[in-house]
Design an enzyme around this catalytic site. Structure first.
Site: not given
Lengths: 59, 840
Positions: B135, B138, B544, B736, B740
Site C-alpha cells: 500500500c 509502504c 491442496d 503449493d 502439486d
C-alpha cells in the site's frame, strides 16, 4: 473585426507556450507516478518528534 | 487539460482499493482469530509469545521475522506506518548470512557497472525493484527509512511501479547496507538495469502523453476555429475571415496528423506492407481522405473543411489506446519483478602467463569457452559442462526436484541451478538468450501473450469487417459521386470513420487488462490472460491441504520414540534426511534442530511419500507409514487415535521404526470464509491431500469442506482432476508444493501460493501474491464481472456498427458526427472495462 488579426496570432503563441510547458512537465517526470503523491500528502507526519535531517543533512 | 484529467482518472481506478477514504481507517489484522500477527496478519502459533510495543500498546507477532521487522520499524521512529497502512505487510524474514552475502555481491564495482550510475565524485545512483509494497504507506516507510540512513543523499519511491531510485555517497555507505536496511523493515530490494525494458516503457509512456497532449491542445484550437466556421455558415461570414480560419486550422492540424497520428499512419503502412488489413487501415484512410479533402477545399476556397473531425478522431483514439497501455503496464512490471534467477556475478578463471587468476565479472559478460569456478552455495551462471570437480547440484528451479543430482566431469550444468556441495570448474557453452533458463522464460512470456480465444475471434472478425467496410466505402463513394458529386467526400469520410472497428477490437483486451490490474491489487497475479475467462466459468475448486488451506508451517507437537537413540539424535537424523526438502514437514523438523552435526548422503526424494538417505553409514527412511512400509521391513505401529488431525511421520531404518513425529498444522484464518463464499457461489469445493484421512478430515471440518480425498499421490490427484474434466467440469486447482506441479499443469486454471516451490509457480496461471486465500473468492467474482463486461462490450460494438454504417452510407451522418460517434463508442467500451478497476 480586424482585431482578430492580432488575437489569433496571440492565441497561437499561447498554444505554443502550453505545449512547451506540457512537454517540459512530461520530461521532468511529473506524470511518472500518478498514485504516490496523492497518498503521500495524507501521510505527512503530524507529530514530527524525530528530526528528519539528523544525519543526512550535513552530507 | 483533458489528457491530464484522463491519466489521473485511470490511476485513481487502479488504486481504488486504497482510496483516500480507506486511509482514515488503518487496516487491522482480521478479528476472527484472537491472536493474529499485528504485522502480517497470520495467526500466532499456540504457545508463542512474541510482542512488540507499537504506539504504547503491546502487539502480538507470529514469528521472529515479523518481530524483528516490526521492532526495526518502531525503533526507527516510523510507527506511523501502522496507522497509515491500508494493507497487511508481508511476513518478515530474519536476516540470514546468505542474504548478507548476496547483497555484498552488489558492492563489487564490476557488478555495479551494469546498474549504477556515477553522479559525482563519490555519488552513485541505482534503480531498485522493491518487493512487498502492498500500500502507499509502504512506499512512504521505505522513503523515510532510507532517507534517514547516513550517507543516503536522495530516495524516491515510485508507488505505481514499485521501483525506487537511490542516490548515496560511496564513502559513507555501501549499497549492500542500503539493501539490508530495506530488508530490516520487511521488504526485499534488488537492483535492476533501468536501461532495459523499464526505460523503454518509460519512453513509450512519455511519447504517448506527448502525442495526446499535442493533439488535445492543438485540437481545441482547431475546434474553436471550426465553431466559428460553422456559425459563419449559418449567419454569414466574410470570405477573407473564413479563408484565414481555414489556413490556420490547416497549420494546426498538420502537426497533429504528422506527430500525434504517427501510430496510425505507421500501423496502416505496416499492415499494407504485410498485405494484411488491420484496424489502422480504415482509420488512416478516413483521416487522410478527410485531411486531403479539407486541404483541397482550403486551396481552392470551395467546399467544406473537416479539420476538426481529423483532430478529434486522433485525440480520442489516442486516449483509448493510452488507457489500454496503462492497464497493461502494471501486469508486465509485476511479472518482471518475479523473474530474477541468474546470479549477478561469476568467478572467471583467466590464464595470466601460466599463472591462473580468478576474476569476478558480471555474469552477463561471460562468453562461451570461458572457464568459471562455482563455489558451494553459488548459482550456476550459464549453461556449460563440468571440467573438474564432483558435487551435488540442485535443479529445483527447472525440474522442481529439490534433491541435488550428483554431477561429475563431462556432465552438463544448467544456468540457474545451485551447487550444493563442493567447488566445480565449468566450461561455459551457452550464455544469455541461448540458455535453458532463457528458453523457459521465453515460453512463459509467450504463454502470457496468449490471447483469449474470444479476442482472437474478435480480431479475425475485425479484419473481415475492415475489408468489408473498405469495399462498401468504395461502392458508396462511387454511387454518391455519380448521383450527387457535391457530397461524395463527406459521405465517404463518414463511412470510413464511423465504422472503424476500434470498439470491437478494444472490447476484450481492455477488460482483461483492467481485470488483471485489479486482481493484482487484490494480490492475485494472473500470468496468462486467457485464464480470467476460464476462472469465471469454473465449476470445481480443488485445494491442496498443506500450505494452501493451512498455513504450511506445521510444528512438531509430539515425538514418541522407541529407540536406543535419544530424542535429540533422532531429530538430528530426521533433519539431515529432510535437509534438502522443501516440504512443509521438513521445515518443521529442521526448525527444531540447529547446527546439525549429521549430514545425509544418497538422498532420494519420493514426492508425496517420503525420503530415504544414508546417515552415518546407515540407511534411514522418513515419510508416511505407507512409504516406510514399502521401503523397510519395519513393523508399522498402529495409528494412534488422531482425532486431533495431527500428521504422523515415521522415522525408520531398514529393520524397525524408531520414532513417530506428530505434526500439526492450523488452517489459514481466512480459509473458512473463502470456502463458504465459493460454495455459496455454487462451486464445488474439493480437498485433495497426500496426508492421512484423519488429518485431512480434521482440516476439512474446520474449513467446511465435505468432499474430501486423502492419501492421494500426485498421480492420483492428476487422475481425479482429469476425471472431473472429462465430465465437462472446469477445474481450478489451488496448490503449493512440488507434488502439486503435475496437477497444476492439468487443471483448467492453476493457482499457486507465492511461497510455493518455483516450479509450481512457473507452471501456474495465477499466483496468490500475499499467500492469503481471500483474493481467490473476490478473484472469481471479478472474473465473472469481466466476462460480463466483455460480452456487453462486444454486443455494444457490433450493434453500434450495424446501426451507424447504413446511416452513414445514406448520408445522414456528417464527418464530425462520425468522429464523435466512433470515438465515443470506443471510449464507452474502454470506460466500461475500467469499471472493473472500481471495485473494492
Amino acid at each position: 473585426m480586424e482585431i482578430i488579426y492580432l488575437l489569433i496570432p496571440l492565441s497561437l503563441l499561447l498554444v505554443g507556450l502550453i505545449v512547451w510547458i506540457f512537454i517540459w512537465a512530461i520530461r521532468s517526470g511529473q506524470f511518472d507516478d500518478m498514485e504516490g503523491p496523492a497518498h503521500r500528502i495524507l501521510m505527512d507526519d503530524d507529530n514530527p518528534v524525530e528530526k528528519k535531517e539528523d544525519d543526512s543533512g550535513n552530507a | 487539460m483533458l489528457c491530464t484529467d484522463s491519466a489521473t482518472l485511470l490511476c485513481d481506478c487502479v488504486s481504488c482499493s486504497e482510496s483516500p477514504a480507506a486511509l482514515t481507517t488503518p487496516i487491522k489484522p482480521p478479528d476472527s482469530s484472537p491472536a493474529a500477527c499485528f504485522h502480517c496478519g497470520l495467526p500466532v502459533p499456540a504457545g508463542l509469545d512474541l510482542t512488540v510495543s507499537i504506539d504504547g500498546a503491546s502487539q502480538p507477532m507470529c514469528c521472529h521475522g515479523c518481530q524483528a521487522v516490526a521492532q526495526a520499524i518502531v525503533d526507527a521512529g516510523h510507527s506511523g506506518f501502522y496507522r497509515h497502512r491500508t494493507a497487511l505487510s508481508p511476513t518478515g524474514e530474519a536476516l540470514v548470512p546468505e542474504f548478507i552475502q548476496q547483497t555484498q555481491v552488489y558492492d563489487h564495482p564490476e557488478i555495479q557497472k551494469t546498474f549504477v550510475r556515477n553522479t559525482g565524485a563519490h555519488e552513485h545512483e541505482a534503480a531498485l525493484i522493491l518487493e512487498g509494497i502492498t500500500c502507499a504507506a509502504c512506499a512512504w516507510l521505505n522513503e523515510r527509512h532510507l532517507g534517514r540512513l547516513p550517507g543516503v543523499l536522495d530516495v524516491q519511491v515510485n508507488y505505481a511501479t514499485h521501483r525506487a531510485r537511490v542516490r548515496w555517497d560511496d564513502t559513507r555507505i555501501k549499497l549492500s547496507d542500503i539493501l539490508q536496511a530495506i530488508h530490516n523493515i520487511g521488504y526485499t530490494a534488488h537492483p535492476y538495469d533501468p536501461a532495459q525494458q523499464q526505460q523503454a516503457r518509460e519512453r513509450e509512456h512519455h511519447t504517448q502523453l506527448r502525442r495526446i497532449g499535442i493533439a488535445g491542445v492543438l485540437g481545441m484550437q482547431v475546434m474553436m476555429l471550426s465553431v466559428a466556421l460553422y456559425v459563419g455558415d449559418w449567419s454569414g461570414i466574410e470570405e477573407n475571415f473564413s479563408q484565414l480560419f481555414r489556413w490556420i486550422a490547416l497549420a494546426l492540424t498538420t502537426p497533429v496528423l504528422l506527430y500525434s497520428g504517427t501510430p496510425f499512419l505507421s500501423g496502416a503502412w505496416r499492415d499494407l506492407r504485410n498485405r494484411s488489413i488491420g484496424m489502422d487501415v480504415p482509420v488512416t484512410l478516413g483521416i487522410l481522405v478527410a485531411f486531403g479533402g479539407s486541404v483541397h477545399a482550403t486551396l481552392t476556397g470551395r467546399g467544406e473543411v473537416y479539420y476538426d473531425s481529423v483532430v478529434m478522431f486522433i485525440f480520442f483514439l489516442l486516449v483509448s489506446r493510452f488507457f489500454e497501455l496503462m492497464a497493461r503496464k502494471r501486469g508486465a512490471e509485476t511479472a518482471e519483478s518475479l523473474a530474477s534467477a541468474l546470479p549477478a556475478m561469476a568467478t572467471r578463471l583467466v590464464d595470466d602467463k601460466g599463472i591462473q587468476r580468478q576474476e569476478i565479472i558480471p555474469a552477463a559478460e561471460l562468453q562461451p569457452g570461458d572457464r568459471v569456478l562455482i563455489r558451494p552455495g553459488e548459482t550456476v551462471p550459464a549453461d556449460g559442462s563440468i571440467e573438474s570437480g564432483v558435487s551435488g547440484v540442485s535443479e529445483a528451479l527447472l525440474s522442481g526436484e529439490s534433491t541435488p543430482l550428483t554431477k561429475s566431469p563431462g556432465d552438463t550444468l544448467i544456468g540457474g541451478s545451485i551447487n550444493t556441495e563442493s567447488p566445480l570448474y565449468m566450461r561455459v557453452e551457452k550464455t544469455g538468450l541461448d540458455t535453458v533458463l532463457a528458453e523457459i522464460t521465453r515460453l512463459l512470456e509467450r504463454a502470457q501473450q496468449e490471447k483469449p480465444a474470444i479476442t482472437q475471434l474478435a480480431d479475425r472478425a475485425a479484419a473481415w469487417f475492415v475489408a468489408g467496410v473498405l469495399l462498401l466505402a468504395g461502392v458508396v463513394g462511387l454511387y454518391w459521386w455519380q448521383h450527387n458529386p457535391d457530397s461524395w467526400l463527406p459521405v465517404l469520410v463518414s463511412v470510413l470513420v464511423v465504422t472503424c472497428p476500434c470498439a470491437l477490437s478494444l472490447a476484450t483486451p481492455t477488460a482483461i487488462s483492467a481485470a488483471t490490474g485489479t486482481l493484482l491489487a487484490k494480490g492475485l497475479l494472473a500470468t496468462g490472460s486467457a485464464r480470467i475467462e476460464t476462472l469465471a466459468n469454473a465449476t470445481h475448486f480443488v485445494f491442496d491441504k498443506t500450505g494452501t488451506l493451512t498455513c504450511g508451517t506445521p510444528a512438531i507437537v509430539d515425538i514418541e520414540y522407541q529407540s536406543d537413540l535419544d530424542e535429540q539424535t533422532l531429530l538430528q537424523i530426521a533433519a539431515a534426511l529432510e535437509s534438502s526438502s522443501e516440504h512443509a514437514a521438513a521445515r518443521a523438523i529442521n526448525a527444531r534442530v540447529s547446527d546439525n552435526p549429521l549430514t545425509a548422503s544418497d538422498i532420494t526424494n519420493h514426492p508425496g511419500a517420503g525420503i530415504s538417505a544414508t546417515v552415518a553409514g546407515k540407511t534411514w527412511f522418513i515419510g508416511n507409514p505407507d512409504f516406510v512400509h514399502t521401503h523397510s521391513n519395519a513393523a508399522i505401529p498402529p495409528e494412534p487415535s488422531s482425532a486431533t488431525g495431527a500428521t504422523h511421520i515415521l522415522l525408520a531404518d531398514a529393520d524397525r521404526v524408531h520414532a513417530r513425529f506428530s505434526l500439526q498444522d492450523t488452517p489459514r484464518p481466512e480459509a473458512r470464509v473463502v470456502i463458504d463464499a465459493l460454495q455459496r457461489a455454487g462451486k464445488q469445493v474439493i480437498l485433495m491431500s497426500g496426508d492421512n484421512t484423519a488429518a485431512v478430515r480434521a482440516v476439512a471440518d474446520q474449513v467446511g469442506i465435505d468432499n474430501v480425498s486423502s492419501d492421494m499421490k500426485p498421480a492420483d490427484k492428476l487422475r481425479a482432476v482429469q476425471a472431473l474434466q472429462q465430465q465437462g467440469n472446469v477445474v481450478v486447482m489451488v496448490g503449493d508444493g512440488i507434488n502439486d506441479a503435475p496437477v497444476l499443469g492439468a487443471a483448467d486454471v492453476s493457482v499457486a501460493m507465492q511461497a510455493a516451490a518455483q516450479i509450481s509457480q512457473a507452471g501456474a496461471d495465477m499466483i496468490l501474491l500475499s499467500n492469503r486465500l481471500d483474493a481467490l473468492s473476490s478473484g472469481v467474482q471479478l472474473a465473472q464481472r469481466t466476462l460480463r463486461i466483455i460480452r456487453q462490450n462486444l454486443v455494444w460494438a457490433v450493434s453500434y456498427n450495424l446501426i451507424a454504417l447504413p446511416a452513414a452510407a445514406l448520408g445522414y451522418v456528417a464527418p464530425w458526427m462520425a468522429a464523435i460517434g466512433m470515438s465515443s463508442s470506443s471510449l464507452l467500451v474502454v470506460l466500461n472495462a475500467l469499471r472493473l478497476t472500481r471495485e473494492r
